[in-house]
Every structure is written in C-alpha cells, then in structure tokens.
Design an enzyme around this catalytic site. Sequence first.
Site, PDB file in Angstrom:
ATOM      1  N   ASP A  61       0.834  -1.201   0.000  1.00 46.34           N
ATOM      2  CA  ASP A  61       0.000   0.000   0.000  1.00 46.34           C
ATOM      3  C   ASP A  61       0.873   1.257   0.000  1.00 46.34           C
ATOM      4  O   ASP A  61       0.662   2.191  -0.791  1.00 46.34           O
ATOM      5  CB  ASP A  61      -0.917  -0.033   1.228  1.00 46.34           C
ATOM      6  CG  ASP A  61      -1.775   1.219   1.343  1.00 46.34           C
ATOM      7  OD1 ASP A  61      -2.424   1.571   0.353  1.00 46.34           O
ATOM      8  OD2 ASP A  61      -1.794   1.834   2.425  1.00 46.34           O
ATOM      9  N   GLU A 133      -2.056  -5.464  -3.594  1.00 41.56           N
ATOM     10  CA  GLU A 133      -1.103  -4.689  -2.790  1.00 41.56           C
ATOM     11  C   GLU A 133      -0.076  -5.606  -2.138  1.00 41.56           C
ATOM     12  O   GLU A 133       1.103  -5.248  -2.031  1.00 41.56           O
ATOM     13  CB  GLU A 133      -1.845  -3.882  -1.726  1.00 41.56           C
ATOM     14  CG  GLU A 133      -2.636  -2.711  -2.297  1.00 41.56           C
ATOM     15  CD  GLU A 133      -3.396  -1.938  -1.243  1.00 41.56           C
ATOM     16  OE1 GLU A 133      -3.601  -0.732  -1.443  1.00 41.56           O
ATOM     17  OE2 GLU A 133      -3.802  -2.537  -0.228  1.00 41.56           O
TER      18      GLU A 133
END
EC number: 3.1.26.3
Length: 241
Positions: A61, A133
């Site tokens: 992320d 992610e």
Amino acid sequence: MGIDVKELIRRNRQKHAEFEKKINYKFIDLRLLQKALIHSSYAFEQAQAGKNNERLEFVGDAVLDLVVGNALYRRFPEMREGELTRLRAALVNEGHLATMARKINLGYFLCLGKGEDNSKGREKSSILSCAYEAVIGAIFQDGGYDAVAALVERFFLPVIDRRKEDLLLADAKSRLQEILQEKHNEGPSYRLDNEEGPSHKKRFTISVLFRDEVLGTGEAGSKKEAEQRGAALAIKKIESM
C-alpha cells in the site's frame, strides 16, 4: 495443522511460474510470492492466523503510493499537486486495483479458506485489491523500488494515458467533499439546472454550490457525470484561489 510455505511452493510451482509470466517478474525468493497469495481465511483455517498476506499488503500500500506518485510527477510536469493527488487516488483505490487484479487473473492464484472460496471470494474486489497490494509488497521486498517501478510502468501508465480525464472525473465528487469538509466542516450541494432532450438522449446541466455560491457547472448525458464534471471544475476553482 499449520502452513508449510515450502510445501505450498512445491505444490504450486506451476501456478507460480504462470503468475510470474503474467506480471513479467521472476522472484528470487518464492516464499515472498507465496506469502502474498495467502488470504487471512486460509491462514485462519490452518490455525495460524498471523501467517497471511496482510503485512505484505501494508508494505505494498505504501510502496504503491510512492511509486505511482513519482511516476505521475515525472510524466505530468504541468499538473498541480491537487490533480496529481486525485489521479493517484483514482489509480490506487480498491475498485481500480481490483480491476488490475482481474486482468492478471489474481483470484485464481490465491490460497483461500473453504468458506471464503465457496462464497466467491476469488471475485471479491476487497480481497483482490488487498492481494494486489500484497503482491506489490512482495515484489518490493524481493527486487526493490525499481522492480515495482517497472511493474507500474507496464500496467498503470498505459491506463493513465488512455483515461486520465476519466480517472480524474471519477474521483472528483469524493475529492471535493473531502476538501470542503476539511476546510469548512461542510460539504457541497448539487442543483439540477436543466434537463433536455428525448428520453434516450438526455442532457443534464448541474451546478455545484457551496453556501449558495456556484463553484462549477457540469453538463453531460447522465446526472452522475454532470455532477462529476461540475465537481472537477469546482476543485480547479478552489485550487486557483
């Protein structure tokens, strides 16, 4: 019971090779790839709830924000900070990451718990975006910044070139809401000014107001798009003040 990562790697060797081909990246440490593909539901069923992809997701992320942000900064020197922020947000949100995950059939490669698998977990946007992610996090740990930058160049930038305006528009209403809430603790309102044309070819004109002041007016073939266009103009007006 428990997760034997080495055994999972042995069992999934063919899948891993197929996945590496899809993303055009070969892992030095396959344990990182395997960990990125372990959903929490699978880890929970194996009585090792902590051995899932969530830590790699956390890294991915942050890395994705950095790499995409840097790519946009270099590619669009004319863009202001607010536009760069909105474009990055449109590229790294759940919906877009899930779309990117579907393009490489990421759901097929995941280790899911039986319950999650039976409830079509491989198709859920929340699971796919988080796994994407996690894969980014695994690539970063394995190959560093440049490896992630190469993936962003390959998969994200072509989308940006084709859909820059659409991506900015899609995020305009939520971004305007955030800006006004942060500055004034109050959101905008939308007013339908005009609706014309036959039912199959309507045109809508909608103004965006804040405290009775018109910040922008959008026109489009649907109310939603007219609102987004108006919101985008409102943001430009606010940023120019």
